[in-house]
Design a protein around this motif. Sequence first.
Motif, PDB file in Angstrom:
ATOM      1  N   ILE A  59       0.862  -1.188   0.000  1.00 27.86           N
ATOM      2  CA  ILE A  59       0.000   0.000   0.000  1.00 27.86           C
ATOM      3  C   ILE A  59       0.895   1.233   0.000  1.00 27.86           C
ATOM      4  O   ILE A  59       1.709   1.414   0.908  1.00 27.86           O
ATOM      5  CB  ILE A  59      -0.941   0.027   1.233  1.00 27.86           C
ATOM      6  N   LEU A  60       0.736   2.048  -1.032  1.00 26.15           N
ATOM      7  CA  LEU A  60       1.508   3.286  -1.141  1.00 26.15           C
ATOM      8  C   LEU A  60       0.597   4.471  -0.873  1.00 26.15           C
ATOM      9  O   LEU A  60      -0.524   4.541  -1.394  1.00 26.15           O
ATOM     10  CB  LEU A  60       2.103   3.431  -2.542  1.00 26.15           C
ATOM     11  N   GLU A 138      11.391   5.364   8.723  1.00 27.67           N
ATOM     12  CA  GLU A 138      11.702   5.266   7.295  1.00 27.67           C
ATOM     13  C   GLU A 138      10.502   5.647   6.437  1.00 27.67           C
ATOM     14  O   GLU A 138       9.364   5.278   6.736  1.00 27.67           O
ATOM     15  CB  GLU A 138      12.147   3.835   6.961  1.00 27.67           C
ATOM     16  N   TYR A 139      10.793   6.371   5.337  1.00 31.92           N
ATOM     17  CA  TYR A 139       9.776   6.793   4.385  1.00 31.92           C
ATOM     18  C   TYR A 139      10.273   6.491   2.968  1.00 31.92           C
ATOM     19  O   TYR A 139      10.689   7.394   2.240  1.00 31.92           O
ATOM     20  CB  TYR A 139       9.472   8.291   4.544  1.00 31.92           C
ATOM     21  N   PRO A 140      10.266   5.214   2.557  1.00 32.16           N
ATOM     22  CA  PRO A 140      10.747   4.880   1.215  1.00 32.16           C
ATOM     23  C   PRO A 140       9.755   5.342   0.147  1.00 32.16           C
ATOM     24  O   PRO A 140       8.549   5.115   0.260  1.00 32.16           O
ATOM     25  CB  PRO A 140      10.870   3.359   1.236  1.00 32.16           C
ATOM     26  N   SER A 157       3.974  -0.201   3.644  1.00 30.76           N
ATOM     27  CA  SER A 157       3.977  -1.615   4.037  1.00 30.76           C
ATOM     28  C   SER A 157       5.324  -2.106   4.542  1.00 30.76           C
ATOM     29  O   SER A 157       5.400  -2.880   5.493  1.00 30.76           O
ATOM     30  CB  SER A 157       3.543  -2.493   2.856  1.00 30.76           C
ATOM     31  N   GLY A 158       6.400  -1.691   3.873  1.00 28.92           N
ATOM     32  CA  GLY A 158       7.709  -2.259   4.181  1.00 28.92           C
ATOM     33  C   GLY A 158       7.898  -3.516   3.356  1.00 28.92           C
ATOM     34  O   GLY A 158       7.834  -3.476   2.137  1.00 28.92           O
ATOM     35  N   SER A 223       4.243  -7.160  10.919  1.00 30.33           N
ATOM     36  CA  SER A 223       4.349  -5.725  11.199  1.00 30.33           C
ATOM     37  C   SER A 223       4.478  -4.948   9.890  1.00 30.33           C
ATOM     38  O   SER A 223       4.736  -5.528   8.833  1.00 30.33           O
ATOM     39  CB  SER A 223       5.550  -5.442  12.103  1.00 30.33           C
ATOM     40  N   PHE A 224       4.306  -3.635   9.972  1.00 34.38           N
ATOM     41  CA  PHE A 224       4.311  -2.768   8.800  1.00 34.38           C
ATOM     42  C   PHE A 224       5.154  -1.526   9.079  1.00 34.38           C
ATOM     43  O   PHE A 224       5.199  -1.030  10.211  1.00 34.38           O
ATOM     44  CB  PHE A 224       2.881  -2.361   8.427  1.00 34.38           C
ATOM     45  N   LEU A 225       5.771  -1.031   8.040  1.00 32.91           N
ATOM     46  CA  LEU A 225       6.684   0.105   8.147  1.00 32.91           C
ATOM     47  C   LEU A 225       6.006   1.337   8.763  1.00 32.91           C
ATOM     48  O   LEU A 225       6.594   2.063   9.552  1.00 32.91           O
ATOM     49  CB  LEU A 225       7.208   0.446   6.747  1.00 32.91           C
ATOM     50  N   SER A 226       4.738   1.578   8.390  1.00 36.40           N
ATOM     51  CA  SER A 226       4.071   2.821   8.798  1.00 36.40           C
ATOM     52  C   SER A 226       3.453   2.768  10.190  1.00 36.40           C
ATOM     53  O   SER A 226       2.840   3.745  10.623  1.00 36.40           O
ATOM     54  CB  SER A 226       2.990   3.184   7.776  1.00 36.40           C
TER      55      SER A 226
END
Length: 387
Positions: A59-60, A138-140, A157-158, A223-226
């Motif tokens: 998800i972006l 992190e914000y890729p 999402s990561g 887990s998820f990046l956000s």
Amino acid sequence: MSRFEFLAPCHFGLESVLKKEIVNLGYEVTQVEDGRVIFAGDESAVSRANIFLRTTERILLKVDKFRAESFDELFEKTKAIPWENYIPANGKFWVAKATSIKSKIFSPSDIQSIMKKAIVERLKKIYKIEWFPEDGNEYPIRVTFMKDEIMIGIDTSGESLHKRGYRKLTSKAPITETLAAALILLTPWNKDRILIDPFCGSGTIPIEAAMIGANIAPGMNRSFLSENWTDLIPKKTWYSAIEEANDVRRDSVEMTIQGYDIDGEIIKAARQNAALAEVDQYIHFQQRSVSDLSHNKKYGFIITNPPYGERLEDKADLPALYKEIGRTFNALDSWSYFIITSYEDAQKYIGRQADKNRKIYNGMMKTYFYQFMGAKPPKRENRENLH
């Protein structure tokens, strides 16, 4: 409450499946394009989409979309984006992936470095600092150029969403979890019908089917990046989404799902994967050849990903294998069967034309999802015959 737009990429050919999932989750689909669906939602959509959607890769968070035909134009328009609305002063940010198709700007590495410079220039003025520590969250950033139009999103999402967390052991040519889920959702199968995968490998199709039948959210155990973007997405939205996932889960459901494979070691791996996914009670795995497949029930479903000669030396074996598939499956003459393969002569050797044939791109590989429909069971059929 904030309103955002999101980009949900998927396998080419599966956009309609993902669109239906997003609508069923309660969000407005604003656009469907090749390989992605764009939808709108509030900040809770980040957690709910990541946890509940089965067929998207990630998800972006959509940041912007504009045309650029030169590097100068790309720099200036990137710099004009209010990046401070997304990235805090200590945020770690970079253009993680850039792709360009039929565009004047085509070098991914140049796109990545120019956009990074533009974002730095913007944030220098906003935060009044010359150097960014980048020691925070992190914000890729991911960007796609198509015919000189660029779409920019930040990855929430990561790790790709196909990594549910249960598949520790895999077979030689595994099908991804997102693709397996999409194939199941393309069929009329439901939890009340028998499902067999005679080439189950590490168990992905049976496991995804069991998760669908028990309504287990695919992202509830990862887990998820956000999750740490508390400046953008309140932490409570994640707790709320997990609570919702637990509420809708149906642990007491009964299903008949079977997975077979000729390799005994890979069957052991499939059992371990099913246990990690918490669905082992729904699936019977067994070492068995496709030629030994039979069933005493009149109606059922086969959904499978048989070998299709990934290596050149295997291709010589395919005619005999697909003849065997045809002989075995056609003996179950009331059953419906669904086969994904890149083997172009599959129908010829199966000995039957598919009722439907859908092209799906598995990465860069063109595959065919052949759908052979069996008879529908009578409406008053005793439930025993369906299990």
